[in-house]
Design an enzyme around this catalytic site. Sequence first.
Site, PDB file in Angstrom:
ATOM      1  N   ASP A   1      39.117  35.736  65.767  1.00  0.00           N
ATOM      2  CA  ASP A   1      39.713  36.263  66.990  1.00  0.00           C
ATOM      3  C   ASP A   1      39.006  37.578  67.297  1.00  0.00           C
ATOM      4  O   ASP A   1      39.023  38.506  66.479  1.00  0.00           O
ATOM      5  CB  ASP A   1      41.220  36.478  66.758  1.00  0.00           C
ATOM      6  CG  ASP A   1      41.935  36.877  68.041  1.00  0.00           C
ATOM      7  OD1 ASP A   1      41.303  37.520  68.912  1.00  0.00           O
ATOM      8  OD2 ASP A   1      43.135  36.563  68.156  1.00  0.00           O
TER       9      ASP A   1
ATOM     10  N   TYR B   1      38.466  40.828  85.673  1.00  0.00           N
ATOM     11  CA  TYR B   1      37.446  40.135  84.867  1.00  0.00           C
ATOM     12  C   TYR B   1      36.060  40.741  85.106  1.00  0.00           C
ATOM     13  O   TYR B   1      35.328  41.056  84.154  1.00  0.00           O
ATOM     14  CB  TYR B   1      37.492  38.656  85.239  1.00  0.00           C
ATOM     15  CG  TYR B   1      36.337  37.827  84.760  1.00  0.00           C
ATOM     16  CD1 TYR B   1      36.155  37.552  83.403  1.00  0.00           C
ATOM     17  CD2 TYR B   1      35.421  37.286  85.665  1.00  0.00           C
ATOM     18  CE1 TYR B   1      35.094  36.775  82.979  1.00  0.00           C
ATOM     19  CE2 TYR B   1      34.364  36.508  85.249  1.00  0.00           C
ATOM     20  CZ  TYR B   1      34.198  36.261  83.905  1.00  0.00           C
ATOM     21  OH  TYR B   1      33.148  35.485  83.479  1.00  0.00           O
TER      22      TYR B   1
HETATM   23  P1  NAI Z   1      35.195  29.274  78.374  1.00  0.00           P
HETATM   24  O1  NAI Z   1      36.464  29.885  78.798  1.00  0.00           O
HETATM   25  O2  NAI Z   1      35.015  27.809  78.537  1.00  0.00           O
HETATM   26  O3  NAI Z   1      34.896  29.627  76.858  1.00  0.00           O
HETATM   27  C1  NAI Z   1      35.221  30.875  76.300  1.00  0.00           C
HETATM   28  C2  NAI Z   1      35.556  30.667  74.854  1.00  0.00           C
HETATM   29  O4  NAI Z   1      35.994  31.928  74.323  1.00  0.00           O
HETATM   30  C3  NAI Z   1      36.684  29.650  74.616  1.00  0.00           C
HETATM   31  O5  NAI Z   1      36.256  28.614  73.768  1.00  0.00           O
HETATM   32  C4  NAI Z   1      37.807  30.472  74.008  1.00  0.00           C
HETATM   33  O6  NAI Z   1      38.535  29.774  73.007  1.00  0.00           O
HETATM   34  C5  NAI Z   1      37.041  31.662  73.422  1.00  0.00           C
HETATM   35  N1  NAI Z   1      37.935  32.815  73.299  1.00  0.00           N
HETATM   36  C6  NAI Z   1      38.875  33.245  74.191  1.00  0.00           C
HETATM   37  N2  NAI Z   1      39.564  34.276  73.683  1.00  0.00           N
HETATM   38  C7  NAI Z   1      39.044  34.507  72.442  1.00  0.00           C
HETATM   39  C8  NAI Z   1      39.368  35.424  71.417  1.00  0.00           C
HETATM   40  N3  NAI Z   1      40.366  36.329  71.516  1.00  0.00           N
HETATM   41  N4  NAI Z   1      38.644  35.385  70.275  1.00  0.00           N
HETATM   42  C9  NAI Z   1      37.644  34.473  70.132  1.00  0.00           C
HETATM   43  N5  NAI Z   1      37.311  33.568  71.062  1.00  0.00           N
HETATM   44  C10 NAI Z   1      38.018  33.587  72.210  1.00  0.00           C
HETATM   45  O7  NAI Z   1      34.015  30.055  79.131  1.00  0.00           O
HETATM   46  P2  NAI Z   1      32.545  29.583  79.432  1.00  0.00           P
HETATM   47  O8  NAI Z   1      32.508  29.013  80.786  1.00  0.00           O
HETATM   48  O9  NAI Z   1      32.028  28.801  78.299  1.00  0.00           O
HETATM   49  O10 NAI Z   1      31.800  30.985  79.515  1.00  0.00           O
HETATM   50  C11 NAI Z   1      31.279  31.587  78.358  1.00  0.00           C
HETATM   51  C12 NAI Z   1      31.013  33.058  78.651  1.00  0.00           C
HETATM   52  O11 NAI Z   1      30.130  33.164  79.754  1.00  0.00           O
HETATM   53  C13 NAI Z   1      32.276  33.842  79.020  1.00  0.00           C
HETATM   54  O12 NAI Z   1      32.166  35.138  78.495  1.00  0.00           O
HETATM   55  C14 NAI Z   1      32.222  33.895  80.536  1.00  0.00           C
HETATM   56  O13 NAI Z   1      32.869  35.051  81.012  1.00  0.00           O
HETATM   57  C15 NAI Z   1      30.731  33.925  80.794  1.00  0.00           C
HETATM   58  N6  NAI Z   1      30.386  33.330  82.076  1.00  0.00           N
HETATM   59  C16 NAI Z   1      30.482  31.981  82.260  1.00  0.00           C
HETATM   60  C17 NAI Z   1      30.120  31.412  83.461  1.00  0.00           C
HETATM   61  C18 NAI Z   1      30.117  29.937  83.683  1.00  0.00           C
HETATM   62  O14 NAI Z   1      29.716  29.531  84.777  1.00  0.00           O
HETATM   63  N7  NAI Z   1      30.523  29.073  82.734  1.00  0.00           N
HETATM   64  C19 NAI Z   1      29.696  32.258  84.600  1.00  0.00           C
HETATM   65  C20 NAI Z   1      29.654  33.664  84.290  1.00  0.00           C
HETATM   66  C21 NAI Z   1      29.961  34.166  83.067  1.00  0.00           C
HETATM   67  C1  15L Z   2      32.410  33.091  86.024  1.00  0.00           C
HETATM   68  O1  15L Z   2      32.211  34.232  85.621  1.00  0.00           O
HETATM   69  C2  15L Z   2      33.336  32.187  85.320  1.00  0.00           C
HETATM   70  O2  15L Z   2      33.295  32.358  83.929  1.00  0.00           O
HETATM   71  C3  15L Z   2      33.097  30.725  85.652  1.00  0.00           C
HETATM   72  O3  15L Z   2      34.243  29.982  85.240  1.00  0.00           O
HETATM   73  C4  15L Z   2      32.861  30.536  87.148  1.00  0.00           C
HETATM   74  O4  15L Z   2      34.009  30.921  87.857  1.00  0.00           O
HETATM   75  C5  15L Z   2      31.684  31.389  87.567  1.00  0.00           C
HETATM   76  O5  15L Z   2      31.879  32.745  87.224  1.00  0.00           O
HETATM   77  C6  15L Z   2      31.404  31.308  89.075  1.00  0.00           C
HETATM   78  O6  15L Z   2      31.364  32.344  89.728  1.00  0.00           O
HETATM   79  O7  15L Z   2      31.175  30.194  89.555  1.00  0.00           O
END
Ligand code: NAI
Ligand code: 15L
Length: 266
Positions: free
Chosen positions: A52, A137
């Site tokens: 965590d 965020y």
């Molecule tokens: P997601 O929400 O699918 O995955 C995030 C992971 O972090 C989850 O598996 C969750 O269990 C874990 N997590 C949450 N709280 C936690 C904690 N307290 N301790 C440990 N782990 C924890 O997000 P996604 O889409 O995979 O994005 C990954 C990263 O990239 C994030 O930081 C997000 O902000 C960033 N991001 C993602 C984008 C996208 O298009 N997927 C766009 C911009 C940024």
């Molecule tokens: C983000 O930062 C989020 O993690 C992702 O879930 C999408 O919302 C993405 O930006 C976006 O702007 O499409």
Amino acid sequence: MPKINRLLMTGAAGTIGQQIRAGLTDFAAHVRLSDIADIGVAKPPEEFVACDLTDPEAVRDMVRECDAILHFGGISTENRADLIHRVNIDGTYHLYEAARKEGARRILFASSNHVIGFHHRETRLTASSAIRPDSNYGVSKAYGEALARMYWDKYGIETLILRIGSCFPRPKDRRMMATWMSAADLLRLIGVMLECPRLGCPIVYGVSDNEECWWDNGETAYLGWKPQDSSAQFAHLFADDPAPDPNDPAVVYQGGGFARAGHYED
Ligand code: NAI
Ligand code: 15L
């Protein structure tokens, strides 16, 4: 490409983690995957460390013996400010402190386009553009970017600050035609980040070679990363959508719905 010894990825159970996990074994002899959620079976050279991010001692244990870190863990959309603080602000601080104390020298910080979400879509942004966060965020990601810069200037820990657009298997709406980043382009960038002799602390927009694009990565061209995919292959998905309202704040601003949303309420 010469492999590093141990590469850590936080957020391994998430959307991005699941998309790139299989590709990471090309880069490292050992791939440490971490999350608070279940990631399924970790097969060597993968290893799993449950952690965590809000627990500094657990974060230090997770980071021990890792040479580089891909920091994708955290809250990935708008949420309550106190939760965002605990996980994205305090959690990222714990991660950088652990890197400093345990000797991890190179980090990819998953920032977001929501750091600059209140810029108009017709403004083409560079790495030097002013931040204009569109949400609690987005503010937490701006903190992470500033923290990364301070750990570079003060301690020499290098970070690729990646302002990711939308990294999903395919764009989910018309806006994402401009912001989409493929997992393959992300993996290519991770390869560049791990391989380059001197990284520093660049800001890179995480976006594929889409026809519509609001972001210019010219300032970090020295990295040699060239995205090879394009959202054009998905244009048919939105061909029948009604024309967007040009005065809708979600259309005016780069952050889309994050910029349009009011204060986050439970
Ligand atoms: P997601 O929400 O699918 O995955 C995030 C992971 O972090 C989850 O598996 C969750 O269990 C874990 N997590 C949450 N709280 C936690 C904690 N307290 N301790 C440990 N782990 C924890 O997000 P996604 O889409 O995979 O994005 C990954 C990263 O990239 C994030 O930081 C997000 O902000 C960033 N991001 C993602 C984008 C996208 O298009 N997927 C766009 C911009 C940024
Ligand atoms: C983000 O930062 C989020 O993690 C992702 O879930 C999408 O919302 C993405 O930006 C976006 O702007 O499409």
